[in-house]
Write a protein that holds these residues in place. Structure first.
Motif, PDB file in Angstrom:
ATOM      1  N   THR A 197       7.587  -0.442  -5.423  1.00  0.00           N
ATOM      2  CA  THR A 197       6.514  -0.942  -6.274  1.00  0.00           C
ATOM      3  C   THR A 197       5.413  -1.590  -5.444  1.00  0.00           C
ATOM      4  O   THR A 197       4.227  -1.464  -5.761  1.00  0.00           O
ATOM      5  CB  THR A 197       7.077  -1.960  -7.277  1.00  0.00           C
ATOM      6  OG1 THR A 197       8.160  -1.361  -7.994  1.00  0.00           O
ATOM      7  CG2 THR A 197       6.012  -2.398  -8.264  1.00  0.00           C
ATOM      8  N   LEU A 198       5.787  -2.252  -4.375  1.00  0.00           N
ATOM      9  CA  LEU A 198       4.822  -2.969  -3.558  1.00  0.00           C
ATOM     10  C   LEU A 198       4.101  -2.059  -2.565  1.00  0.00           C
ATOM     11  O   LEU A 198       2.904  -2.238  -2.313  1.00  0.00           O
ATOM     12  CB  LEU A 198       5.535  -4.087  -2.785  1.00  0.00           C
ATOM     13  CG  LEU A 198       4.676  -5.048  -1.977  1.00  0.00           C
ATOM     14  CD1 LEU A 198       3.752  -5.844  -2.896  1.00  0.00           C
ATOM     15  CD2 LEU A 198       5.549  -5.985  -1.164  1.00  0.00           C
ATOM     16  N   ARG A 199       4.786  -1.036  -2.040  1.00  0.00           N
ATOM     17  CA  ARG A 199       4.248  -0.281  -0.909  1.00  0.00           C
ATOM     18  C   ARG A 199       3.872   1.161  -1.207  1.00  0.00           C
ATOM     19  O   ARG A 199       2.978   1.712  -0.563  1.00  0.00           O
ATOM     20  CB  ARG A 199       5.262  -0.268   0.245  1.00  0.00           C
ATOM     21  CG  ARG A 199       5.651  -1.620   0.746  1.00  0.00           C
ATOM     22  CD  ARG A 199       6.707  -1.524   1.831  1.00  0.00           C
ATOM     23  NE  ARG A 199       6.202  -0.745   2.963  1.00  0.00           N
ATOM     24  CZ  ARG A 199       6.402  -1.073   4.224  1.00  0.00           C
ATOM     25  NH1 ARG A 199       7.077  -2.162   4.518  1.00  0.00           N
ATOM     26  NH2 ARG A 199       5.924  -0.330   5.194  1.00  0.00           N
ATOM     27  N   PHE A 200       4.588   1.800  -2.134  1.00  0.00           N
ATOM     28  CA  PHE A 200       4.442   3.243  -2.255  1.00  0.00           C
ATOM     29  C   PHE A 200       3.906   3.732  -3.599  1.00  0.00           C
ATOM     30  O   PHE A 200       3.464   4.883  -3.694  1.00  0.00           O
ATOM     31  CB  PHE A 200       5.791   3.929  -1.988  1.00  0.00           C
ATOM     32  CG  PHE A 200       6.319   3.680  -0.609  1.00  0.00           C
ATOM     33  CD1 PHE A 200       5.697   4.219   0.493  1.00  0.00           C
ATOM     34  CD2 PHE A 200       7.445   2.894  -0.404  1.00  0.00           C
ATOM     35  CE1 PHE A 200       6.174   3.996   1.786  1.00  0.00           C
ATOM     36  CE2 PHE A 200       7.936   2.667   0.871  1.00  0.00           C
ATOM     37  CZ  PHE A 200       7.299   3.221   1.962  1.00  0.00           C
ATOM     38  N   VAL A 201       3.958   2.929  -4.616  1.00  0.00           N
ATOM     39  CA  VAL A 201       3.558   3.402  -5.941  1.00  0.00           C
ATOM     40  C   VAL A 201       2.047   3.613  -5.987  1.00  0.00           C
ATOM     41  O   VAL A 201       1.266   2.871  -5.377  1.00  0.00           O
ATOM     42  CB  VAL A 201       4.002   2.397  -7.023  1.00  0.00           C
ATOM     43  CG1 VAL A 201       3.226   1.096  -6.929  1.00  0.00           C
ATOM     44  CG2 VAL A 201       3.874   3.006  -8.405  1.00  0.00           C
ATOM     45  N   ALA A 202       1.627   4.654  -6.689  1.00  0.00           N
ATOM     46  CA  ALA A 202       0.202   4.923  -6.861  1.00  0.00           C
ATOM     47  C   ALA A 202      -0.400   3.881  -7.800  1.00  0.00           C
ATOM     48  O   ALA A 202       0.236   3.481  -8.784  1.00  0.00           O
ATOM     49  CB  ALA A 202      -0.004   6.321  -7.421  1.00  0.00           C
ATOM     50  N   PRO A 203      -1.619   3.408  -7.542  1.00  0.00           N
ATOM     51  CA  PRO A 203      -2.224   2.371  -8.394  1.00  0.00           C
ATOM     52  C   PRO A 203      -2.283   2.767  -9.868  1.00  0.00           C
ATOM     53  O   PRO A 203      -2.120   1.910 -10.745  1.00  0.00           O
ATOM     54  CB  PRO A 203      -3.632   2.220  -7.798  1.00  0.00           C
ATOM     55  CG  PRO A 203      -3.489   2.639  -6.374  1.00  0.00           C
ATOM     56  CD  PRO A 203      -2.470   3.735  -6.383  1.00  0.00           C
ATOM     57  N   GLU A 204      -2.507   4.052 -10.147  1.00  0.00           N
ATOM     58  CA  GLU A 204      -2.618   4.461 -11.555  1.00  0.00           C
ATOM     59  C   GLU A 204      -1.285   4.363 -12.288  1.00  0.00           C
ATOM     60  O   GLU A 204      -1.250   4.271 -13.517  1.00  0.00           O
ATOM     61  CB  GLU A 204      -3.165   5.879 -11.659  1.00  0.00           C
ATOM     62  CG  GLU A 204      -2.399   6.924 -10.886  1.00  0.00           C
ATOM     63  CD  GLU A 204      -2.940   7.135  -9.491  1.00  0.00           C
ATOM     64  OE1 GLU A 204      -2.702   8.231  -8.937  1.00  0.00           O
ATOM     65  OE2 GLU A 204      -3.594   6.222  -8.948  1.00  0.00           O
ATOM     66  N   ILE A 230      -3.042  -2.438  -8.168  1.00  0.00           N
ATOM     67  CA  ILE A 230      -2.294  -2.566  -6.920  1.00  0.00           C
ATOM     68  C   ILE A 230      -1.443  -3.829  -6.990  1.00  0.00           C
ATOM     69  O   ILE A 230      -1.952  -4.922  -7.245  1.00  0.00           O
ATOM     70  CB  ILE A 230      -3.246  -2.635  -5.720  1.00  0.00           C
ATOM     71  CG1 ILE A 230      -4.052  -1.329  -5.606  1.00  0.00           C
ATOM     72  CG2 ILE A 230      -2.483  -2.896  -4.432  1.00  0.00           C
ATOM     73  CD1 ILE A 230      -5.109  -1.359  -4.529  1.00  0.00           C
ATOM     74  N   ALA A 231      -0.148  -3.664  -6.758  1.00  0.00           N
ATOM     75  CA  ALA A 231       0.755  -4.821  -6.779  1.00  0.00           C
ATOM     76  C   ALA A 231       0.566  -5.658  -5.526  1.00  0.00           C
ATOM     77  O   ALA A 231       0.617  -5.143  -4.412  1.00  0.00           O
ATOM     78  CB  ALA A 231       2.196  -4.347  -6.894  1.00  0.00           C
ATOM     79  N   ALA A 232       0.326  -6.933  -5.724  1.00  0.00           N
ATOM     80  CA  ALA A 232       0.160  -7.851  -4.601  1.00  0.00           C
ATOM     81  C   ALA A 232       1.408  -8.685  -4.357  1.00  0.00           C
ATOM     82  O   ALA A 232       1.617  -9.199  -3.259  1.00  0.00           O
ATOM     83  CB  ALA A 232      -1.035  -8.775  -4.846  1.00  0.00           C
ATOM     84  N   GLU A 233       2.229  -8.827  -5.373  1.00  0.00           N
ATOM     85  CA  GLU A 233       3.444  -9.635  -5.269  1.00  0.00           C
ATOM     86  C   GLU A 233       4.496  -9.037  -6.187  1.00  0.00           C
ATOM     87  O   GLU A 233       4.230  -8.809  -7.374  1.00  0.00           O
ATOM     88  CB  GLU A 233       3.150 -11.085  -5.663  1.00  0.00           C
ATOM     89  CG  GLU A 233       4.339 -12.026  -5.568  1.00  0.00           C
ATOM     90  CD  GLU A 233       3.996 -13.437  -6.026  1.00  0.00           C
ATOM     91  OE1 GLU A 233       4.938 -14.225  -6.222  1.00  0.00           O
ATOM     92  OE2 GLU A 233       2.801 -13.733  -6.198  1.00  0.00           O
ATOM     93  N   VAL A 234       5.670  -8.759  -5.635  1.00  0.00           N
ATOM     94  CA  VAL A 234       6.762  -8.174  -6.417  1.00  0.00           C
ATOM     95  C   VAL A 234       8.036  -8.943  -6.101  1.00  0.00           C
ATOM     96  O   VAL A 234       8.506  -8.932  -4.963  1.00  0.00           O
ATOM     97  CB  VAL A 234       6.948  -6.676  -6.096  1.00  0.00           C
ATOM     98  CG1 VAL A 234       8.065  -6.098  -6.965  1.00  0.00           C
ATOM     99  CG2 VAL A 234       5.652  -5.897  -6.312  1.00  0.00           C
TER     100      VAL A 234
END
Length: 493
Positions: A370-377, A382-386
């Motif tokens: 979720t933090l590094r690889f997921v596409a923003p859409e 964009i996840a900044a903290e998970v």
């Protein structure tokens, strides 16, 4: 100037780019860089190849008296310069000036590996380097030495540039070398099956050395070979990996009370992730744990993660998967394992492995995805903290654990912060409608909470065991529902 990365170095593209940018800087004036990371992450290979590619100087320090270290350094300088004999170094001031003198004619990379060995026996060495790099000093301005100090003692290396430390403000590069991320680790191990990749990563993590010397290039041939691989490569007293988790604590000089630190790590591995829970597990007061927890954090073995939904609350997570595996499975059965009864230990530890190692490991991989690889859409931003979190339900007066809370970037003004996703992650359980409804309830409880924007919050369900047909059908018609299986962790966005 860009230098091609040697074929011997796997991944590490960003690290190599930073190092080559630092080393090939042609501007006048000596500069300092600091490289740190736990042992066996490939720091030495990176720096040795950098020195080789730039025709620089590499010196690997060892545990020795100052006199012996100066003598070894003088011998290495003599060989590098092609002198008929060693360079005579009377003290560290003379030695540092000799290193700066290497860069008189051109930019020269100078690597001092395992710098803590030198600084622990010569405590004024950081101050000597600070003085040598004083702006305006002729030895600095007339040199283009690119001095790189490297070390594996994270607590020591972290203090080199902190607070009032002598070298604070002197370094132009501060580069941590972290373990490989889970996707790179799967590629490094040559594992194409996503579920198998999760199982292996939950034990050995992303430390490169564990793939080669520590298991003699022995990797699982497929899912059916996993159990046999664990017994022959991890639970086998003849393999170096067998005792590695113990050595990770023993080799850090700041970890003096190893019994206490093992107990703290065992508590976290058992699921006691809060300070109070750890204190109860080991029979100490919570106020007595400030020092050991801080030391383990500084050593890079524990990570403290704040609860995004409860201010002032935090949870601890073991940073090295091999330590979790050791504390949960190996340490309680150490005598049997030393007697080569690994097959028996592994057979009766399956449930414990799934609950204490594989389950939490899978949850962390979902958070990393979720933090590094997921596409923003996919999440609407964009996840900044998970992080994981605990949510209190005032109606039932119960607490609900959330495996994933993904927050977006902080807004520019005083507006609420977007809550991108709430998630559930389970390794061995098929998720269904009831799990979705649980997340819907959690989202409803958070509506109206000050500081959070839930207008586009996704509900993320992750499972390596799959999903019910009903849940899959619901997800087709609900854009706020995101389903993640093991395959998507490794290939999808």
């Amino acid at each position: 100037m860009r230098l091609a990365k040697p074929v011997e170095i796997f991944d590490r593209d960003a690290e190599w780019a930073e190092l080559t940018r630092f080393a090939t800087d042609v501007r006048p004036g000596a500069t300092l860089g600091v490289v740190s990371g736990r042992r066996r992450q490939g720091k030495t290979l990176l720096l040795y190849e950098l020195a080789k590619a730039t025709r620089g100087f590499y010196f690997g320090a060892t545990e020795a008296t100052p006199a012996e270290s100066l003598r070894r350094l003088g011998e290495a300088l003599g060989r590098y310069a092609g002198s008929p004999g060693p360079v005579q170094l009377s003290d560290w001031q003379h030695a540092v000036d000799a290193l700066l003198a290497l860069g008189k004619e051109r930019a020269v990379t100078v690597v001092i590996d395992e710098f803590p060995y030198l600084a622990r026996t010569s405590r004024d060495l950081p101050s000597i380097i600070q003085h040598a790099l004083t702006p305006g000093r002729p030895e600095r301005t007339g040199s283009r030495t690119r001095l790189l100090l490297c070390g594996s003692a994270l607590s020591f290396m972290g203090g080199l540039l902190a607070g009032s430390a002598p070298l604070r403000g002197r370094a132009g590069l501060e580069l941590p070398i972290a373990p490989l991320n889970y996707r790179a680790a799967a590629e490094f191990w040559g594992i194409g099956d996503p579920r198998l990749a999760v199982q292996v990563f939950a034990i050995v993590g992303g430390t490169p050395a564990y793939r080669r010397e520590y298991v003699q290039d022995d990797a699982p041939e497929g899912p059916d070979d996993f159990d046999d691989w664990v017994m022959r490569a991890v639970l086998n007293p003849a393999r170096p990996l067998f005792r590695e988790a113990r050595y990770l604590l023993a080799e850090d000089p700041d970890l003096r009370d190893t019994a206490l630190y093992h107990s703290v790590l065992a508590a976290v591995a058992e699921g006691s992730a809060t300070r109070g829970g750890i204190a109860g597990f080991i029979g100490r007061k919570a106020t007595d744990l400030q020092h050991p927890l801080t030391v383990l954090e500084d050593a890079g073995l524990l990570v403290r993660e704040p609860d995004p939904l409860r201010s002032g609350r935090s949870r601890y997570r073991i940073a090295e998967p091999l330590i979790t595996f050791y504390q949960a499975l190996m340490r309680p059965a150490w005598t049997a394992l030393e007697q080569r009864r690994g097959a028996d230990v592994w057979r009766r530890s399956q449930q414990r492995y799934a609950s204490a190692v594989l389950g939490p490991g899978f949850e962390e991989l979902v958070r990393q995805w979720t933090l590094r690889f997921v596409a923003p859409e996919t999440l609407g931003g964009i996840a900044a903290e998970v992080q994981a979190a605990v949510l209190t339900d005032p109606a039932s007066r119960t607490s609900q654990e959330l495996d994933l809370v993904a927050l977006g970037e902080l807004p520019a003004g005083d507006g609420p912060r977007p809550l991108l996703a709430l998630g559930e992650a389970k390794w061995g359980r098929t998720l269904g409608r009831s799990d979705l409804e649980r997340l819907v309830r959690a989202r409803d409880l958070l509506r109206g909470r000050p500081g959070l924007d839930l207008d586009h919050t996704r509900l993320l369900l992750a499972s390596a065991a799959g999903f019910t047909d009903e849940l899959r059908q619901l997800a087709v018609n609900r854009p706020d529902v995101v389903l993640v299986d093991a395959a998507r962790l490794y290939s999808g966005e």
